[in-house]
Scaffold this active site. Structure first.
Site, PDB file in Angstrom:
ATOM      1  N   HIS A   1       0.857  -1.194   0.000  1.00 30.62           N
ATOM      2  CA  HIS A   1       0.000   0.000   0.000  1.00 30.62           C
ATOM      3  C   HIS A   1       0.886   1.234   0.000  1.00 30.62           C
ATOM      4  O   HIS A   1       2.113   1.136   0.072  1.00 30.62           O
ATOM      5  CB  HIS A   1      -0.922   0.006   1.224  1.00 30.62           C
ATOM      6  CG  HIS A   1      -0.181   0.157   2.528  1.00 30.62           C
ATOM      7  ND1 HIS A   1       0.295  -0.934   3.237  1.00 30.62           N
ATOM      8  CD2 HIS A   1       0.203   1.250   3.251  1.00 30.62           C
ATOM      9  CE1 HIS A   1       0.917  -0.514   4.335  1.00 30.62           C
ATOM     10  NE2 HIS A   1       0.880   0.805   4.369  1.00 30.62           N
TER      11      HIS A   1
ATOM     12  N   HIS B   1      -5.563  -2.072   4.786  1.00 31.55           N
ATOM     13  CA  HIS B   1      -5.422  -0.879   3.961  1.00 31.55           C
ATOM     14  C   HIS B   1      -4.753  -1.209   2.632  1.00 31.55           C
ATOM     15  O   HIS B   1      -3.800  -1.980   2.574  1.00 31.55           O
ATOM     16  CB  HIS B   1      -4.658   0.254   4.646  1.00 31.55           C
ATOM     17  CG  HIS B   1      -3.378  -0.121   5.329  1.00 31.55           C
ATOM     18  ND1 HIS B   1      -2.905  -1.398   5.430  1.00 31.55           N
ATOM     19  CD2 HIS B   1      -2.454   0.661   5.950  1.00 31.55           C
ATOM     20  CE1 HIS B   1      -1.772  -1.395   6.095  1.00 31.55           C
ATOM     21  NE2 HIS B   1      -1.469  -0.176   6.414  1.00 31.55           N
TER      22      HIS B   1
ATOM     23  N   HIS C   1       4.796   7.403   2.532  1.00 31.77           N
ATOM     24  CA  HIS C   1       5.596   6.181   2.384  1.00 31.77           C
ATOM     25  C   HIS C   1       4.940   5.189   1.441  1.00 31.77           C
ATOM     26  O   HIS C   1       3.726   5.186   1.252  1.00 31.77           O
ATOM     27  CB  HIS C   1       5.871   5.515   3.733  1.00 31.77           C
ATOM     28  CG  HIS C   1       4.658   4.881   4.380  1.00 31.77           C
ATOM     29  ND1 HIS C   1       3.887   5.517   5.326  1.00 31.77           N
ATOM     30  CD2 HIS C   1       4.094   3.650   4.225  1.00 31.77           C
ATOM     31  CE1 HIS C   1       2.917   4.712   5.720  1.00 31.77           C
ATOM     32  NE2 HIS C   1       3.001   3.578   5.066  1.00 31.77           N
TER      33      HIS C   1
ATOM     34  N   HIS D   1       1.653  -0.213  14.879  1.00 27.96           N
ATOM     35  CA  HIS D   1       0.592   0.762  14.673  1.00 27.96           C
ATOM     36  C   HIS D   1      -0.646   0.338  15.475  1.00 27.96           C
ATOM     37  O   HIS D   1      -1.019  -0.844  15.453  1.00 27.96           O
ATOM     38  CB  HIS D   1       0.170   0.810  13.203  1.00 27.96           C
ATOM     39  CG  HIS D   1       1.215   1.307  12.261  1.00 27.96           C
ATOM     40  ND1 HIS D   1       1.851   2.509  12.406  1.00 27.96           N
ATOM     41  CD2 HIS D   1       1.734   0.759  11.135  1.00 27.96           C
ATOM     42  CE1 HIS D   1       2.709   2.691  11.413  1.00 27.96           C
ATOM     43  NE2 HIS D   1       2.672   1.633  10.629  1.00 27.96           N
TER      44      HIS D   1
ATOM     45  N   TYR E   1       9.462   2.327   9.673  1.00 26.85           N
ATOM     46  CA  TYR E   1       9.568   3.381   8.652  1.00 26.85           C
ATOM     47  C   TYR E   1      11.048   3.692   8.478  1.00 26.85           C
ATOM     48  O   TYR E   1      11.773   3.863   9.472  1.00 26.85           O
ATOM     49  CB  TYR E   1       8.870   4.666   9.095  1.00 26.85           C
ATOM     50  CG  TYR E   1       7.362   4.650   9.054  1.00 26.85           C
ATOM     51  CD1 TYR E   1       6.646   3.847   8.175  1.00 26.85           C
ATOM     52  CD2 TYR E   1       6.633   5.483   9.910  1.00 26.85           C
ATOM     53  CE1 TYR E   1       5.262   3.869   8.152  1.00 26.85           C
ATOM     54  CE2 TYR E   1       5.242   5.512   9.876  1.00 26.85           C
ATOM     55  CZ  TYR E   1       4.561   4.696   9.003  1.00 26.85           C
ATOM     56  OH  TYR E   1       3.194   4.729   8.981  1.00 26.85           O
TER      57      TYR E   1
ATOM     58  N   GLU F   1       8.205   1.608   4.057  1.00 28.25           N
ATOM     59  CA  GLU F   1       7.790   0.863   5.247  1.00 28.25           C
ATOM     60  C   GLU F   1       7.919  -0.629   4.966  1.00 28.25           C
ATOM     61  O   GLU F   1       7.586  -1.091   3.871  1.00 28.25           O
ATOM     62  CB  GLU F   1       6.326   1.172   5.605  1.00 28.25           C
ATOM     63  CG  GLU F   1       5.851   0.404   6.844  1.00 28.25           C
ATOM     64  CD  GLU F   1       4.352   0.583   7.151  1.00 28.25           C
ATOM     65  OE1 GLU F   1       3.554   0.561   6.178  1.00 28.25           O
ATOM     66  OE2 GLU F   1       3.987   0.723   8.325  1.00 28.25           O
TER      67      GLU F   1
END
Lengths: 308, 308, 308, 308
Positions: D153, D200, D215, D247, D256, D266
């Site tokens: 993503h 996501h 990112h 997260h 990151y 990431e």
């Protein structure tokens, strides 16, 4: 025997500002087993896996810090022998009577050159782990709290690092595992020492003041348990100093965090085996960051400044 | 010193039926580093993390099995002292000259009552790990092969278990960590012994014949590395005896598998610390299955019958 | 929407021989949350992470097995549309009234050519996960039981595999992910199908009898959680069929085991993503062993014979 | 089909300052497979597990950042249909010819209200994963580099978040998974969107400037692989922004870090499944820190300020 003399870290007496709150926190968040209190009001804990009666003792005080750190020795003859060697080396020793700590035999207490109080003892009641010694089932994580395996080591800050190193290696039989050098390439900033084949049983950092605690450390079973510990800390709003990350020194994975009184604790996993025939590892001043925190390759401000 | 005497398993000489094929297999599948051959044609290996020159020695032979298993001791004085103690105990010892094994000093060789040849030695050239001893980076898995951390222990099968147990504990300073009892509740079927604070440095199972090998074991860093090892075995069509699974005894996670000559090897991870002040764990006959293979709670046929 | 039609496996109704015992077992060993009973006496469960009211329903019966397996669809319009498509395809459908299953809307029920009863439904009360939908904390493992993430898929055995495959792919929009071929290289022994981007939402093996259950599967978060599950099974004397191991098919890590009535369950972790633009993976007859159990590379006897 | 329309993130074109250096870095450190260059000099990569010819395209430029991010759709009919819907919504679209990107069919290109260029395409040559589609062996980590599973993503920064959210959900069929609210409790600071059942496929943060990259993210197989990635970063002196950590949003574990041109990448693992019938999760302004970095419970300075 192949493993004799000083066996392992056995207990740490930690000063806390609010004993009731701390008993609750060490039980609920750390997942230690509460083992009772003594006449002085001190609270005792062990991990589920530890067999001896206690490893963490909390004492109510006005200031956080560590009163003393104790090592278990093989037997009474060893205790007597090491006491004589300490005295011969010029260290004053004191005998703490059996029972002064719950379920614990006589302790030989002395100060090391960094100002810390260290104890040796041969006896602590074997109350057994959660699994026992006959056909033991695995001890599966099945309740709240971090639930470490054991009290593993401590890192102390003090002034006369050379003196402490000399005493631990020459009198108590510890081996130097890793060291960090200052800019001059000669003077030690810090040393990691073992009395067994672990990467560290105690570590010492050079510091302007005597008798300071950097952290008391507890072992976890895996990097995934380190993650679980971090999640538990966040859920319980525990202040994390740094981590999850990895130390270059020892290769252990780690979290530094603060208990309610401000004492820094560590939960870590891994680390290599070190035997006394092996050369120590040396970190030079320019790479000290990578030695302490391998991923960031730099010290955070707190590492060198926040102690109790 | 706190850790003295016998330090750790240092080398195993394994008989293989096809040396060329085996050198390739131990390199490509096990991920060991090839260290060269001696005049007799024996092939030498070490792991990436080991510092001493060699830990696995392969010898071409008509029959698989293990020629001998060697322990490193603290220093030459210890070697001399242990040799005298062995002789005083009634064990005949032989001195193998320095250089007989590549980069290895004099070895004291003797037979234990189960018929196995054990060696002690104080010197093996420190050629260094993959990371060195100055500002070492982490040794990340980045090439083919299982890439174990170290030669960890062996499990041997033989007749006079009591005799071997007596010798290891009384003369060589090993500690009994776990034991499995036969149906009579008295006789030992098997014992696990440590010379350090590991769950085992050697283990012995009672067996009708002398001098048999059950397995030589290599340590991995995590349960996920055990899975990677099993995947590598499958990709390379290695015959897996059992695993990935867990031992009740030692709590280690494990795979038993066979190298090309039929010798059983193990890759394992985990296992608790054991100190000489701790009581041994006992498994009763009815629970031996759970002791050996904790998940299945029963022995597979091969465990008691297939040895080399 | 990008993900429409049939969304995911939603519930499985399992027949058990002793409901009281089973409620206790699914609570204590599986770590499911008990959600209550309906008028018929059926017992309902969900995982801690699932948001809908129930996913596992237990019904007391004389014979173990699975009554039906239900998929949640996007909404009521989708439900009506799929019912029409099923009927147009020649499948008889039945409407089960809302409330027949606790907190569950109308279900469209039908038989697939392998004899199994499948259901579609659009509504089940959102009672929320353990963490909620506002500033959710992590759901840390902190109580007894395996505590899976979700009901993930089932593997069913039946005769008309081609018929079921056709219905799932042509009418319900499933995608073929992997297949195992029989010795003829043409006929499917087994197929794995997804309605989303998972490696499987349902799988079907060709079998002489209709309407048999091989296993109902629950997802875990990691290979280490698979190990924890195996440890819990052993502690609770659960019969393990095979594992921990890995499937070649889907790449998932797995344990097959039997609940008290003899129904096989699975706890697994991992598995790759599969999208409908990707070619299915094919396993030939000679490699079916590696496809099912990647480490052993052979089927155990139970895989093809033990069903409920 | 159940999964239709937009399937998944398929490619990202990233601007780099030194293409030669970057090709080496994406190969050696990221462990991506180099797939060749086109006439414009752009360099192409895929992961070992991806089947389509490329997912990462590097273009030499004076300024770092992302040129465009592309999603694969089910088929050409879908591509045509979505183009019409975009135009009907008022978005200008452009057709990039087949072959403009190596081994890639026609792309429909358009700008979203945050100023980013998004592409849809139906065809990219299936060159196969490292394992193939017949009797595939496991793809074991056996070479240098991080070796992610897939391009997963991206997180983009831009001004008209509402506009982008509307377009992704109303036209492209994405589902809102999580959102962070500003202090007013109404306005979105950030949204996480999926076109499948992942936590996501794209995320958007409100920002003063248009068309910024926070990112591009790559999936890893486990938390232990996240640790291996961090170790590799340190060995290669890669600048880590934050991590390993977790997260709160998506529950994923993460690092990151910055590639040589300063673009943030990431590597992450985990994250829950989200289906379109589920309510989105909301984070309030006071808990945004825990949402982004669950362990520290606060944003680091870089998160909101450093973009390319």
């Amino acid at each position: 025997m192949a493993l004799t003399g000083v066996l392992r870290p056995g207990h740490a007496q930690i000063r806390v500002l609010d004993l009731e709150e701390s008993v609750k926190w060490y039980t609920d968040v750390m997942g230690l087993q509460y083992q009772g209190r003594d006449k002085q009001g001190r609270a005792y804990f062990k991990t589920r896996a530890e067999r001896d009666h206690n490893s963490v003792i909390l004492r109510q005080a006005d200031q956080a810090g560590m009163d003393f750190f104790g090592f278990k020795v093989l037997d009474k003859a060893t205790l007597d022998d090491l006491e004589k060697k300490l005295q011969a080396y010029g260290v004053a020793t004191e005998r703490m009577p059996a029972g002064d700590l719950l379920e614990t035999g006589e302790r030989v207490r002395f100060k090391i050159p960094t100002g810390h109080t260290i104890e040796l003892y041969a006896d602590k009641a074997d109350v057994g782990s959660a699994c026992g010694t006959t056909n033991p089932d695995m001890d599966v994580i099945d309740q709240p709290g971090i639930i470490p395996i054991r009290l593993d080591h401590c890192l102390i800050y003090g002034d006369d690092l050379e003196g402490a190193l000399d005493l631990f290696t020459k009198v108590l039989g510890f081996t130097l595992v890793e060291r960090v050098k200052l800019e001059d390439g000669k003077t030690d900033l810090a040393v990691w020492l073992t009395c067994s084949a672990k990467a560290h049983d105690i570590a010492i950092v050079r510091h302007g003041e005597k008798d300071k605690l950097h952290h008391v450390s507890f072992q976890l079973g895996s990097w995934e348990q380190v993650l679980r510990a971090a999640d538990i800390m966040s859920k319980n709003r525990v202040s994390i100093d740094i981590g999850p990350t990895r130390h270059g020194i020892t290769n252990g994975t780690t979290i530094y965090f603060f208990e309610p009184s401000g004492n820094r604790l560590e939960t870590f996993s891994g680390g290599y085996d070190h035997y006394p025939d092996m050369k120590p590892i040396t970190w030079t001043w320019d790479e000290v960051g990578a030695g302490i925190f391998y991923h960031d390759r730099k010290l955070n401000d707190a590492f060198l400044s926040v102690v109790t």
